[in-house]
Write a protein that holds these residues in place. Sequence first.
Motif, PDB file in Angstrom:
ATOM      1  N   ASN A  36      13.745  70.069   8.789  1.00  0.00           N
ATOM      2  CA  ASN A  36      13.144  70.375   7.371  1.00  0.00           C
ATOM      3  C   ASN A  36      12.479  69.236   6.979  1.00  0.00           C
ATOM      4  OD1 ASN A  36      14.296  72.828   7.311  1.00  0.00           O
ATOM      5  ND2 ASN A  36      16.540  72.012   6.536  1.00  0.00           N
ATOM      6  N   ALA A  37      12.957  68.045   7.021  1.00  0.00           N
ATOM      7  CA  ALA A  37      12.262  66.695   6.625  1.00  0.00           C
ATOM      8  C   ALA A  37      11.053  66.357   7.237  1.00  0.00           C
ATOM      9  CB  ALA A  37      13.227  65.666   6.847  1.00  0.00           C
ATOM     10  N   LEU A  38      10.619  66.872   8.603  1.00  0.00           N
ATOM     11  CA  LEU A  38       9.510  66.863   9.214  1.00  0.00           C
ATOM     12  C   LEU A  38       8.428  67.489   8.910  1.00  0.00           C
ATOM     13  CD1 LEU A  38      10.555  66.373  13.121  1.00  0.00           C
ATOM     14  CD2 LEU A  38       9.355  64.730  11.729  1.00  0.00           C
ATOM     15  N   LEU A  39       8.703  68.776   8.035  1.00  0.00           N
ATOM     16  CA  LEU A  39       7.804  69.756   7.659  1.00  0.00           C
ATOM     17  C   LEU A  39       7.409  69.441   6.339  1.00  0.00           C
ATOM     18  CD1 LEU A  39       9.038  72.813   9.225  1.00  0.00           C
ATOM     19  CD2 LEU A  39       7.380  71.254  10.299  1.00  0.00           C
ATOM     20  N   GLY A  40       6.547  68.851   5.774  1.00  0.00           N
ATOM     21  CA  GLY A  40       6.056  68.250   4.474  1.00  0.00           C
ATOM     22  C   GLY A  40       4.828  68.986   3.842  1.00  0.00           C
ATOM     23  N   THR A  41       4.805  69.361   2.723  1.00  0.00           N
ATOM     24  CA  THR A  41       3.537  69.731   1.924  1.00  0.00           C
ATOM     25  C   THR A  41       3.425  68.764   0.698  1.00  0.00           C
ATOM     26  OG1 THR A  41       4.656  71.267   0.568  1.00  0.00           O
ATOM     27  CG2 THR A  41       3.716  72.005   2.646  1.00  0.00           C
ATOM     28  N   PRO A  42       1.936  68.705   0.302  1.00  0.00           N
ATOM     29  CA  PRO A  42       1.859  67.857  -0.933  1.00  0.00           C
ATOM     30  C   PRO A  42       2.716  68.296  -2.202  1.00  0.00           C
ATOM     31  CG  PRO A  42      -0.478  68.280   0.013  1.00  0.00           C
ATOM     32  CD  PRO A  42       0.815  69.121   0.737  1.00  0.00           C
ATOM     33  N   ASP A  43       3.189  67.613  -3.239  1.00  0.00           N
ATOM     34  CA  ASP A  43       3.899  68.093  -4.285  1.00  0.00           C
ATOM     35  C   ASP A  43       3.035  68.190  -5.632  1.00  0.00           C
ATOM     36  OD1 ASP A  43       3.593  65.445  -4.867  1.00  0.00           O
ATOM     37  OD2 ASP A  43       5.529  64.804  -4.806  1.00  0.00           O
ATOM     38  N   GLY A  44       1.769  68.174  -5.374  1.00  0.00           N
ATOM     39  CA  GLY A  44       1.010  68.121  -6.555  1.00  0.00           C
ATOM     40  C   GLY A  44       1.010  67.034  -7.401  1.00  0.00           C
ATOM     41  N   ALA A  45       1.676  65.965  -7.154  1.00  0.00           N
ATOM     42  CA  ALA A  45       1.665  64.846  -7.981  1.00  0.00           C
ATOM     43  C   ALA A  45       1.302  63.407  -7.071  1.00  0.00           C
ATOM     44  CB  ALA A  45       2.973  64.603  -8.551  1.00  0.00           C
ATOM     45  N   GLY A  46       0.790  63.675  -6.001  1.00  0.00           N
ATOM     46  CA  GLY A  46       0.129  62.721  -5.005  1.00  0.00           C
ATOM     47  C   GLY A  46       1.390  62.277  -4.246  1.00  0.00           C
ATOM     48  N   GLY A  47       2.433  63.052  -4.119  1.00  0.00           N
ATOM     49  CA  GLY A  47       3.521  62.609  -3.186  1.00  0.00           C
ATOM     50  C   GLY A  47       3.834  63.691  -2.076  1.00  0.00           C
ATOM     51  N   VAL A  48       5.031  63.899  -1.270  1.00  0.00           N
ATOM     52  CA  VAL A  48       5.099  64.819  -0.395  1.00  0.00           C
ATOM     53  C   VAL A  48       6.594  65.291  -0.660  1.00  0.00           C
ATOM     54  CG1 VAL A  48       5.490  65.020   2.041  1.00  0.00           C
ATOM     55  CG2 VAL A  48       3.909  63.276   1.127  1.00  0.00           C
ATOM     56  N   GLN A  49       6.597  66.590  -0.452  1.00  0.00           N
ATOM     57  CA  GLN A  49       7.845  67.239  -0.594  1.00  0.00           C
ATOM     58  C   GLN A  49       8.195  68.141   0.732  1.00  0.00           C
ATOM     59  OE1 GLN A  49       7.517  70.000  -3.772  1.00  0.00           O
ATOM     60  NE2 GLN A  49       5.972  71.504  -2.915  1.00  0.00           N
ATOM     61  N   CYS A  50       9.234  68.423   0.796  1.00  0.00           N
ATOM     62  CA  CYS A  50       9.810  69.489   2.048  1.00  0.00           C
ATOM     63  C   CYS A  50       9.018  70.831   1.835  1.00  0.00           C
ATOM     64  CB  CYS A  50      11.123  69.418   2.283  1.00  0.00           C
ATOM     65  SG  CYS A  50      12.070  67.852   2.556  1.00  0.00           S
ATOM     66  N   SER A  51       8.549  71.332   2.925  1.00  0.00           N
ATOM     67  CA  SER A  51       7.963  72.417   2.794  1.00  0.00           C
ATOM     68  C   SER A  51       8.957  73.774   2.355  1.00  0.00           C
ATOM     69  CB  SER A  51       7.176  73.044   4.177  1.00  0.00           C
ATOM     70  OG  SER A  51       6.150  72.057   4.428  1.00  0.00           O
ATOM     71  N   ASP A  52      10.235  73.678   2.638  1.00  0.00           N
ATOM     72  CA  ASP A  52      11.109  74.647   2.622  1.00  0.00           C
ATOM     73  C   ASP A  52      11.746  74.644   1.136  1.00  0.00           C
ATOM     74  OD1 ASP A  52      13.923  76.223   2.661  1.00  0.00           O
ATOM     75  OD2 ASP A  52      12.747  77.072   4.185  1.00  0.00           O
ATOM     76  N   ALA A  53      11.553  75.734   0.320  1.00  0.00           N
ATOM     77  CA  ALA A  53      11.983  75.740  -1.129  1.00  0.00           C
ATOM     78  C   ALA A  53      13.720  75.346  -1.011  1.00  0.00           C
ATOM     79  CB  ALA A  53      11.734  76.585  -1.851  1.00  0.00           C
ATOM     80  N   ILE A  54      14.354  76.204  -0.130  1.00  0.00           N
ATOM     81  CA  ILE A  54      15.829  76.328   0.033  1.00  0.00           C
ATOM     82  C   ILE A  54      16.269  74.943   0.423  1.00  0.00           C
ATOM     83  CG2 ILE A  54      17.981  77.270   0.974  1.00  0.00           C
ATOM     84  CD1 ILE A  54      16.145  79.779   1.231  1.00  0.00           C
ATOM     85  N   ALA A  55      15.628  74.373   1.365  1.00  0.00           N
ATOM     86  CA  ALA A  55      15.943  73.058   1.907  1.00  0.00           C
ATOM     87  C   ALA A  55      15.856  71.833   0.817  1.00  0.00           C
ATOM     88  CB  ALA A  55      14.947  72.412   3.000  1.00  0.00           C
ATOM     89  N   ARG A  56      14.774  72.131  -0.066  1.00  0.00           N
ATOM     90  CA  ARG A  56      14.349  71.299  -1.289  1.00  0.00           C
ATOM     91  C   ARG A  56      15.787  71.182  -2.275  1.00  0.00           C
ATOM     92  NH1 ARG A  56       9.115  73.201  -1.278  1.00  0.00           N
ATOM     93  NH2 ARG A  56       9.573  74.253  -3.371  1.00  0.00           N
ATOM     94  N   GLN A  57      16.074  72.401  -2.478  1.00  0.00           N
ATOM     95  CA  GLN A  57      17.403  72.569  -3.286  1.00  0.00           C
ATOM     96  C   GLN A  57      18.522  71.996  -2.920  1.00  0.00           C
ATOM     97  OE1 GLN A  57      17.753  76.759  -3.937  1.00  0.00           O
ATOM     98  NE2 GLN A  57      15.747  76.843  -4.979  1.00  0.00           N
TER      99      GLN A  57
END
Length: 971
Positions: free
Chosen positions: A456-477
Amino acid sequence: MLNETVLARSVRLICAGSIVLTMHSAFAQTQEENVTRVQVTGSRLTSPNAVSPSPLQILTSADIAASGATNLQELLLKNPTLGTPTISRTNSNFQTASVGVATVDLRNLGTSRTLVLVNGRRFVSGIPGESAVDMNTIPTDFIERVELLTGGASAAYGSDAVAGVVNIILKRNFNGVLVDASLGQSDHHDDSKKKLAITFGTSSADGASNVMGHFGYSKQGAVYSRDRNGTDVDNQSKAAITGKAADIFTPISPFYSSISPQGRFFHDTGDFTYDKAGNVIPWSTNGTAALAATGFNRNAFRTIAVPTERFLFATNGTHAFDENHSAFFEGTYSSTKVTSRIEPFALQAGDIFPDTGQVPAGTLVNGVVVRNPLVPQYLYDRITDNDGDGIPDYSFTRRLSEVGTRGSTAERDTFRLATGLKGTIMDWNYEAFVSYGKTKEAQNSSGQVNVQNFRNALLGTPDGAGGVQCSDAIARQQGCVPINIFGYNTISPEALKYVTAPGSLITSTTQKIAGGNLSGELFQLPAGKVGLSGGFEWRQEESSSIPDPLTQAGLNAGNATPPTYGKFNVKEAYLETLVPLLKDKFLAKQLDFRAAYRVGDYSTVGHTNSWNMGLEWAPTSDVKFRATRSISTRAPNINELYSPPSQDFPSGLTDPCLGVTAGTPGATADACRANPYVLANIQANGTFKQSQSDLQGISGYNRGNPDLKAEQGRSTTVGVVLTPRSIPMLSKFTFTADYFDIKISDAIVSTPRQYALSQCYGGGNPAFCSFITRRAATSGDNNVGALTYIDSAVSNSGGLATEGVDLTASWVDMVGPGRLSAKIQYTYVKEGYVIPLKDADKSKEKRDLFAGEIGAAKNKANLNLAYKWGTFGISSTTTFIGSSALDDQYLAQFKLPADSIKVGSRTYQDFQLTFDVKKQVQLYLGIDNAFDTSAPMILSGVTGNSTGTNTNAGTYDPIGRRYYVGVRVTM
């Protein structure tokens, strides 16, 4: 038990000489005029004629004191009848369980075939699922003597006594206080040693009761690979690369790991890594004239000897109700803490994405690939879609230095209590007892990661604020934090917390026993009374080993280890007799016949039988001949029966196909080319090649077998004992010579991996190919056809055997102003082999030899000398290990015969000096390996190597010269 009068006399002699290096032969023990009823190891009989039915060697408490040994294993391994232990302080750093346990192995037939007793009764195992006793649990300063019976003794003691018995006799009827304290360390200022032992005892005023106790503490420090020349840098036998026998002892150094902390990244046309400034640089594992090494030195983190801390408590006591009946008890508690330490985990893309071995570099959003901002543009520009999902992907390897070193801390507790009644009824001796033992281990390990979280941590997307977030929404939660693996120390503390997965292992071993014995004499014959002994025993063994859930599922990127549980019980009954045939006749000073029979009923393997017969003939008082024939039975233990497939990473294996080309002649080359993946490798490279990561990444699974049946050992011993008491100059000299021949049918063995390789490829046994898996497709820098898995399964084999001769001699006498003591023990092993599979060809060509190989030298000897002069004493121990060959299966791949390549012999010299300050106080100074004899070089990639030590650390001393100083005080 030995005659108490004779033993007391021996102990007084020991005290007079500081160390009396005696080896009482059973025959010599019967020569004293005041012999009463005795019992010796190997027999349940108690009678005036009781002697050892098989060759017996004895180590006294003085031998233990003169050795300075903290652990009994250290002393026992100097005896030439003992082989290399399965587990010790110096060869267990890479064990996934039972690190630091100290086992013993008679005749190199395996620890499970050596029965360890305490006061003639079984002791609970220190390894879950097995029968091996942990010598860490036996307090050395509480031992009166150790009796080594080197022959089959299942008829007397039941299962596991196929190779022989180690019977540890604890002190008894002690009055007063004895304190022993010592400190020590090695020449390199490591391997520190601290010991404090207090033994005390008291008797009631009427002498009817005695209670003893013992408190012991010891701590032995670590020895790290980085602190020894030759092991400070990762290296490898050049033969593992070239396939040439001439390169076996040629080290490639450095031979760094190709998985490093800054990472190695593979794109469509090559690979790269980073320097410490974060710049992209070419990858060069071991460096070249133009490039610095970018690989990783694993030996900077490895351990040669694991640190061990022990707390011990032991007690025993007796109470006589009257002159014929008494009660007794024995109690032992030990707490051991051991820590292992190895390099940080080597993670590969295939550990996280096992189906493809590729990591997506972005995420599809509305049909458009959005790059993971943590993936460097340099890499992204050089990759395409390799697995058909429309997303560019890459592969990587990375050493997880941020997670920290791998290793474990194991806390092991052993508790045992035995109690019972014994006495005499109408001249018949009886004993009835019950015992309960339990060993628990709680192991906490570090350095692993949660595979699912890492994915989950290897799969990232932009978070809209210049940072990175995990792609999977459930994983983020669930707290997912993106992880940056590109470069040194790039994993943030938050990401590290998310992916780290501490491990645990909880084990338990329980033993319950109830038994009874009755012995005495039936009737009078012209040569003496007929002795008879009979009894019963009920025993239950139960064991469990439960790893944490991630480890069970193989989701911590490490070894997949399922839980193991099993139990069995056995009911046994036995009879033994001693029949005196002749006495005080011409050429028949004594002629006795003895026999024993035991029947058992196991809940696992059913009905078993064991028996032995022996003849003892003394033509004169000075000479005695003895011969025994035994059938010994061993039922499979819990691990052998119930262990599920568990992953292992064996070392020292070499692929027989290495260097094979399209035109290489011979059966091995033909068998290699018959494998399509090996053939594809040859066609692509011109010769079969392996990458460095291939050589360092072979795995495999070990598994049990619930269909095992009991094995049966046939043991023959023939010997002579010389005690020339009629010759004044030799009246204190004893000599024994014993021939032994042990053959085990249906022997329970695990298939040796190198043997499976040699038999599959050119050995004519394609059945062994089922244990071997090769890589079917190229992944990263690994070649198609590389060995990925070599499994090992337990089975009833075609046989296991050993044959040889033991010689011993001892002498004690006054020389000059003092007393000189001498004892020598020598063992020559003529033959030793195993046939791993039941229906394998039993011809000599198909045997897997072990006699004469590293760890099982054909020639071993031990010489003890001591001289006591007034208040001063000096003793020395010389241990000789003969030249030893490399494993015959390893040599077979080079088309070389067994014994063709050897390492030289080694001789180790230990000294101890003593000074009696006064009658109650003795100072001592010891030097072990006094001449700093180095261990033979056995490089990584060669069978017999102990990882991180450049030798076989269970056989040879990998530490070097060591000193200790101590004091003994009697009150």
